[in-house]
Structures are given as structure tokens and as C-alpha cells.
Design a protein around this motif. Structure first.
Motif, PDB file in Angstrom:
ATOM      1  N   LEU A   1       0.825  -1.205   0.000  1.00 27.50           N
ATOM      2  CA  LEU A   1       0.000   0.000   0.000  1.00 27.50           C
ATOM      3  C   LEU A   1       0.863   1.260   0.000  1.00 27.50           C
ATOM      4  O   LEU A   1       0.589   2.221  -0.727  1.00 27.50           O
TER       5      LEU A   1
ATOM      6  N   THR B   1       1.108   4.207  -2.720  1.00 25.68           N
ATOM      7  CA  THR B   1       0.965   5.608  -2.310  1.00 25.68           C
ATOM      8  C   THR B   1       2.132   6.445  -2.829  1.00 25.68           C
ATOM      9  O   THR B   1       1.949   7.556  -3.343  1.00 25.68           O
TER      10      THR B   1
ATOM     11  N   ALA C   1      -6.385  -5.468  -5.077  1.00 21.43           N
ATOM     12  CA  ALA C   1      -7.535  -4.629  -4.752  1.00 21.43           C
ATOM     13  C   ALA C   1      -8.517  -5.379  -3.852  1.00 21.43           C
ATOM     14  O   ALA C   1      -9.074  -4.801  -2.907  1.00 21.43           O
TER      15      ALA C   1
ATOM     16  N   GLY D   1      -7.121  -5.537  -0.463  1.00 20.04           N
ATOM     17  CA  GLY D   1      -7.206  -4.191   0.092  1.00 20.04           C
ATOM     18  C   GLY D   1      -8.579  -3.891   0.672  1.00 20.04           C
ATOM     19  O   GLY D   1      -8.697  -3.315   1.759  1.00 20.04           O
ATOM     20  N   ARG D   2      -9.616  -4.277  -0.041  1.00 25.11           N
ATOM     21  CA  ARG D   2     -10.977  -4.049   0.458  1.00 25.11           C
ATOM     22  C   ARG D   2     -11.199  -4.767   1.785  1.00 25.11           C
ATOM     23  O   ARG D   2     -11.916  -4.281   2.663  1.00 25.11           O
TER      24      ARG D   2
ATOM     25  N   ALA E   1      -7.955  -3.050   4.510  1.00 30.10           N
ATOM     26  CA  ALA E   1      -7.809  -1.621   4.794  1.00 30.10           C
ATOM     27  C   ALA E   1      -8.655  -1.165   5.981  1.00 30.10           C
ATOM     28  O   ALA E   1      -8.148  -0.452   6.860  1.00 30.10           O
TER      29      ALA E   1
ATOM     30  N   ILE F   1      -6.712   3.595   0.895  1.00 25.24           N
ATOM     31  CA  ILE F   1      -6.207   2.929  -0.305  1.00 25.24           C
ATOM     32  C   ILE F   1      -6.017   3.957  -1.410  1.00 25.24           C
ATOM     33  O   ILE F   1      -6.948   4.696  -1.738  1.00 25.24           O
TER      34      ILE F   1
ATOM     35  N   LEU G   1      -5.237   1.044  -6.323  1.00 28.87           N
ATOM     36  CA  LEU G   1      -5.733  -0.194  -5.716  1.00 28.87           C
ATOM     37  C   LEU G   1      -7.126  -0.026  -5.116  1.00 28.87           C
ATOM     38  O   LEU G   1      -7.642  -0.955  -4.491  1.00 28.87           O
ATOM     39  N   ALA G   2      -7.725   1.143  -5.286  1.00 29.72           N
ATOM     40  CA  ALA G   2      -9.016   1.408  -4.649  1.00 29.72           C
ATOM     41  C   ALA G   2     -10.161   0.689  -5.347  1.00 29.72           C
ATOM     42  O   ALA G   2     -11.166   0.348  -4.722  1.00 29.72           O
TER      43      ALA G   2
END
Length: 685
Positions: free
Chosen positions: A502, A506, A543, A546-547, A550, A557, A561-562
């Protein structure tokens, strides 16, 4: 009593005279299932050889009395103790002296090798006049010391180049790769290959009759070790090594090459140079940490022992990359496997990938059809009712997984286990509604399945210890390393890996070029950079994880990767992600020569992973710090020479690293705030 050995009693060696006058010396280390060289073993061998030098037999054959191979090398436990006491030099000197006494015996000597022959075992064989290897597929000969941060120090690095020529010798020593009997014969390391039942007779005959090695082999051994050849070949070797390992991270291969390049003269001079440099390497942090990683690996292997898995048939639901490869690997390792998916084309694609695996792994053309036959297409899912283990590897969606369990669980045999390959969903959430939660657990593989050694065994409150033990034994049966982890979000590896990935995304969103980000991570010691890793795993998978993670970790995120990626841009598998990919390799764009990377970039990438390791240890995701380090090293490739994130913390200084985190927090935001656990006594060990 064998002539010449009267009055001597041996704990680890057994001598037997043959009618032809050849003495067979069998190595049988007392109290151990595998032969390894400890100091008392070497002392005993030294006394024995001293006596044989006075009254030599017509020939000497050295064999193993163990069913499990020839010799596994030095006893690494003892090696670590000597390092701690600062007496490693004495150990190296003794090994050299004993093997030189063997080389100086006034009678022909032959090593009869069956099964594994590693490290000190290979060095003993090199000190013999001849070597005979069993034709059995289990016979493997190697010098893997570089994997422990050193190189062969009992004369192996001196004798091997002159026996087989420098190129072949350094290929073995620099990679740690083991050779089959046939390959060893091909380079001249082995003189003859024999059927196992004829191994000792063949060795004895060789001792009595001798053998003239081909002129080409003898010439190669001489020519490639002359001073001009050493000066020419050494830089080429360094260039090859530098593609795989940085000198500051792994000094052993560079030291090996340089010691060979500059050292000439007689045997004793070369042995002294070998001893001096190996002793120096043994005292480095790299050697200590790689030795630690070796013991961590042995611990994980041990978790799968002592229990029967009682699994013969495996059914895998989900023929995607992970599910298909899990099925193929289980079939390759001897299990009967059925593979199910919602449409036949998915299964067909998985079977095609499996054929590629079998082609690569099964060298015997006659045996390959038998292996392939163990993996069967099963569109209807009939294998569920016959399976001892059902592995679910479908889409990362809790509702879809529970729906599958509701259909499959009623069809399971009474003793069958149900496992999920979920990478991040909490097990308690998936276990809701199960009729037999005690027989349900996580079995989380890593991509690519054939290469990644780790499998997380994920528990939940309702799972039976018997289930976890059977799954650990199953992992051992398929040559994977099991690490038991709690069923909280992300488990261990993905939980630690996600903050690292992540932060990389970023940094990329801030305009730092992807190759610069990757270079910073590789400079720290990661096997590949995080941007390349996201592409390799897949932006869709990243992704999805991440969901799930996060919210649990309280992290935002970045755009890349959102949301799920656009079609055809999922990364390596589509040929396009952060990078464009060709022939399985990323095409990394050129970075402007005047670009200067931020001086805190390495800390920005690595410290979020370390920070989360502290929190995971504090929460009991794994039982202790060693298991955490083992899981992260074998699950992510985290810089093995650093020994794992907790070991890195301890060596760098816990307070020092926390201060660096706080500096990042002040500069970049609260995502770098130290997580709970920095004051936990378990962290300091």
C-alpha cells in the motif's frame, strides 16, 4: 576385529574387511537418524585413519549405514554453538585436517554414495581418490554452504575446482545446487554409477583396479585453475553473481571467488586461505541470520511430523490460477485429485498448466503419464463425496464461499476435511452455518504454488486440533512448510505484506517512479520490488485484499488499488499493469538520470511491514517471534540475510526503529504511528 584397528572402539563408525582385502567403513552416527559431522565424529574418524595409515588395507570404501542417505554435512546445531563461543576456527581446522589425512592414506579410497550427499559429505567424498554413486533417484550431491552465508571450508572449495574444472565447480558452489548421479558423472565429480545393490562391490573393484580419468577432464581441472585463467574467469563469475545477490547482503559468493582468484601455491597454502576466509564469513550477521533461517525452516518441517494425515483423495473447487495449481501440485506429490469449476474451459486451462508443471518436474518420460493421470477433470463435483480433503479456491467473496460450503458439506465423508484457500477473509466469518466447523480450517497457499514453500494453516475458535495436525501433516507430504496462524483478517503474511504494498502504491501516486520504488526495496534485500510484486500477484487480487484489510488496519487505499483494474490491465497475467510485460518480464521505463529518490523511501516501504509485524506478534497471530519470522521469510521472501522482521528489529535496535517510524509519522502522517506491541516483552525476546 579388523586388522590395524585392534583395541579401538568406535561409536559412529563400523569397519568390515572383505575377502578381497578392501576395508568397508560404514558411517552410522549414534543417536541420530541422519549422518552429520559433529566434532566427536571427526575425532573418531581421525583416530581411525591414523591407525589405517600405519597398516593400510588394499583399499578403503566409505559408505553410510543409514537408510536416509550418505551424509547430510556438518551438524549445523554444533556449528552455531561454535560460532557463539568464537571457536569456529577450531572446527574448520579439524575438518580440514581429518579430510587431508584421508586424502593422504597410502591406499586407494572410494566414497560409495547412496542418497543425499551434502556439504561436508561431499567434501569427504572429494578427499577420496574415487567416487561411486547409486543410480537411485534419491542420490543428490551438493555443496549448499552458500545458503548459510559461508562456503565449503573442509577442503571442498580447494579440491572441487581441480577435479571438475573451475566453471562446473563454481556453478555448484555459488548456487548451492545439488546434482543427480548422472549429472555428477557428466562433470567428472563421480567416476562410476552403480545400481544400489551393486554399489559397494563396484566401489571395491574401483579401489583395487583404479581408473584413469579422461584426458579432457584432467586438462580442464589444470587449465582452468592456472593464474591467468583465474584472473580471466573470476570477473565473469562476479558479474553473474551480482545479477542474483548484492555483495553487501551476501558476501560469501564474492569472497569464495576472490579467495580462489588470488590464492595459488601448494595445497596447504590454499587450505589456509580457505579456512581464513570461511572463519571470517561465519562471524558475519548474514551467516548468523541465514543459519537462523535454516533452523526456522527445520522447525516448520517438524510441525508436519508425528501425525498421520489420512488423506488419499483431494478435491479442489476452483480451477483458476491458484486452485488449478494447488490441484496440480497435489497430484505431482502423489495424491489422487479431482478439479471442479463452473465451466469446463476453466478446468481445461488448469489441466494444460498442470501438464507444463509435470513436463518440468517429472524428468522420466515414462513416469509422466502416471502422474498426469492422478489429476482428473470433475465438472459435476462428484469427487466431493470421495475426497478426504476438499479445498475451496473460488472467488474472494465470503457469501459465495459459504454458499459453496452449504452445497458441499452435506456430501462429505464423516472424516473428511474442508479447507479454504482464502487469502484474507476471517475464518470465523466463513465458518458461520457449517455443520462440522471442527473439520474446517484455512489452507492458504501462495502464488506461484510450485515455487512458494509456505502454506498458512488458519485456525478459528471452533476448529479441532486434530484437523490442524492433519493439515500440517498433509503440508509435509506435499513438501510445503506449514505455519499455524490465527484466522483474523489477512492472517500473517498478507496482513504484513499489505501495508508494504500500500505504501508503495501511495509513493507511486505521489509521482515517485515505479522503478525507483522497486530499486529501494531490492536494495533493502527484497527479492523483487513491491510494484513489480503487485503486478505479479495481480492488481485485481491486490484490490480485493485491500478491500478486506484496509478497514481492519485503518489505512486509506490509493487510487491504483481502490477499485478493480480495467479489463486487460490486471498486471503480469494480462501483459499490462503498472508495467508492460513481455515474455514474463516487466519492461521498466528509464528514470531520468538527474532524478533523486527521497532519502526516506526505503524506510517508508519497509517499516510499515515491520510495524505490522509488531502488532501481529502482540495479538498472537502466531505463537512466537520465530514463527512470525519464518512465515514472513518463506511467505514473502523477506530479506533472508536479515533473519525476518523481528530479527531485523532486534539487530537494528527496537528503540532506533521506533524512532524512525515516529519521524515518518511526523513527516507523512499517522499511518506510520507505532502500532500496539512495541513495549511487549515478546518483542525483545
Amino acid at each position: 576385529m579388523v586388522a590395524g584397528l585392534d583395541g579401538l572402539r568406535f561409536s559412529h563408525w563400523k569397519a568390515e574387511s572383505r575377502e578381497d582385502g578392501v576395508l568397508v567403513l560404514a558411517f552410522d552416527r549414534a543417536g541420530e537418524s541422519v549422518n552429520t559431522f559433529a566434532q566427536d565424529v571427526l575425532i573418531e574418524l581421525d583416530a581411525l585413519l591414523e591407525r589405517l595409515a600405519l597398516e593400510p588395507p588394499k583399499g578403503l570404501v566409505i559408505r553410510s549405514a543409514k537408510a536416509k542417505g550418505f551424509i547430510a554435512g556438518a551438524d549445523i546445531r554444533e556449528f552455531a554453538e561454535f560460532d557463539a563461543k568464537g571457536t569456529i576456527g577450531d572446527s574448520i581446522r579439524r575438518g580440514q585436517q581429518v579430510f587431508q589425512r584421508l586424502a593422504d592414506l597410502p591406499c586407494p579410497t572410494v566414497a560409495a554414495i547412496h542418497g543425499f550427499c551434502m556439504g561436508g559429505g561431499t567434501e569427504l567424498a572429494l578427499a577420496c581418490d574415487y567416487r561411486v554413486a547409486s543410480s537411485d533417484a534419491s542420490t543428490r550431491i551438493g555443496l549448499p554452504e552458500v545458503k548459510l552465508g559461508i562456503y565449503p571450508g573442509w577442503g571442498g572449495s580447494v579440491r572441487l575446482p581441480r577435479l571438475v574444472g573451475a566453471p562446473a565447480a563454481f556453478d555448484m558452489m555459488l548456487t548451492g545446487r545439488a546434482l543427480s548421479a548422472k549429472a555428477a558423472r557428466g562433470i567428472g565429480l563421480v567416476d562410476k554409477i552403480a545400481e544400489p545393490a551393486l554399489l559397494i562391490d563396484t566401489a571395491a573393484t574401483l579401489a583395487l583396479r583404479g581408473l584413469q580419468r579422461p584426458f579432457k577432464q584432467r586438462a580442464l581441472g589444470w587449465l582452468t585453475n592456472t593464474w591467468p585463467a583465474r584472473q580471466l574467469l573470476a570477473p565473469q563469475m562476479v558479474k553473474q553473481v551480482s545479477r542474483k545477490a548484492r555483495k553487501e547482503h551476501y558476501p560469501a559468493p564474492y569472497t569464495l571467488i576472490e579467495t580462489w582468484r588470488r590464492t595459488g601455491g601448494g595445497l596447504q597454502n590454499r587450505l589456509a586461505a580457505e579456512r581464513k576466509s570461511v572463519v571470517r564469513l561465519a562471524g558475519t550477521a548474514t551467516a548468523r541470520n541465514l543459519t537462523r533461517v535454516f533452523f526456522l525452516q527445520e522447525r516448520l518441517k517438524g510441525l508436519g511430523g508425528g501425525h498421520a494425515h489420512a488423506i488419499e483423495a483431494v478435491h479442489v473447487v476452483g480451477a483458476g490460477v491458484m486452485g488449478g495449481d494447488i490441484a496440480a501440485w497435489a497430484a505431482y506429490k502423489g495424491f489422487q485429485v479431482t478439479l471442479q469449476d463452473r465451466e469446463q474451459p476453466y478446468i481445461d486451462q488448469a489441466l494444460a498448466r498442470a501438464q507444463s508443471l509435470f513436463q518440468k518436474k517429472v524428468k522420466d518420460d515414462d513416469k509422466r503419464p502416471e502422474v498426469a493421470a492422478r489429476l482428473k477433470s470433475d465438472l459435476a463435483g462428484d469427487g466431493v463425496a470421495r475426497a478426504d480433503l476438499v479445498i475451496e479456491a473460488i472467488v474472494e467473496d465470503a457469501q459465495a464461499k459459504r454458499g459453496l460450503y452449504a452445497q458441499a458439506e452435506p456430501r462429505l465423508k464423516p472424516g473428511a476435511l474442508l479447507a479454504t484457500n482464502t487469502s484474507s477473509i476471517p475464518l470465523a466469518e466463513l465458518a458461520q452455518g457449517l455443520q462440522r466447523p471442527a473439520q474446517f480450517a484455512g489452507l492458504h497457499y501462495f502464488n506461484p504454488v510450485a515455487l512458494m514453500p509456505l502454506v498458512e494453516i488458519v485456525r478459528h475458535d471452533g476448529v479441532a486440533e486434530e484437523t490442524l495436525a492433519r493439515l500440517a501433516a498433509f503440508c509435509k507430504a506435499i513438501d510445503k512448510l506449514p505455519v499455524p496462524v490465527a484466522g483474523s483478517p489477512g492472517f500473517l503474511v498478507n496482513r504484513l505484506l499489505f501495508p508494504y504494498l500500500l505504501e508503495a502504491a501511495t509513493a507511486y501516486a505521489e509521482g515517485i517512479p515505479a522503478p525507483v520504488i522497486d530499486k529501494a526495496a531490492v536494495r533493502f534485500g527484497m527479492p523483487m520490488g513491491p510494484i513489480e510484486l503487485i503486478d505479479t500477484v495481480g492488481l485485481d487480487v491486490a484490490a480485493g485484499v485491500g478491500r478486506e484489510l484496509a478497514p481492519f488496519l485503518g489505512l486509506a487505499i490509493p487510487p491504483a488499488l481502490a477499485t478493480p483494474p480495467e479489463p486487460g490491465k490486471r498486471g503480469k497475467k494480462d501483459g499490462q499493469g503498472f508495467y508492460a510485460w513481455e515474455d514474463g518480464k516487466p519492461k521498466k521505463p528509464e528514470v531520468p538520470k538527474d532524478y533523486v529518490a527521497p532519502d526516506d523511501l526505503e524506510d517508508r516501504l519497509v517499516l510499515p511491514l515491520v510495524n505490522e509485524a509488531v502488532a501481529a506478534l502482540h495479538e498472537g497471530v502466531v505463537a512466537d517471534a520465530d514463527l512470525l519470522d519464518a512465515g514472513v521469510v518463506f511467505g514473502t521472501g523477506f530479506a533472508p540475510f536479515r533473519g525476518g522482521p523481528i530479527q531485523y528489529l532486534r539487530e537494528t535496535g527496537i528503540d532506533t526503529v521506533r524512532a524512525r517510524l515516529q519521524a515518518l509519522q511526523a513527516r507523512h502522517g499517522d499511518r506510520f504511528a507505532p502500532r500496539p506491541g512495541w513495549d511487549d516483552p515478546a518483542l525483545r525476546g
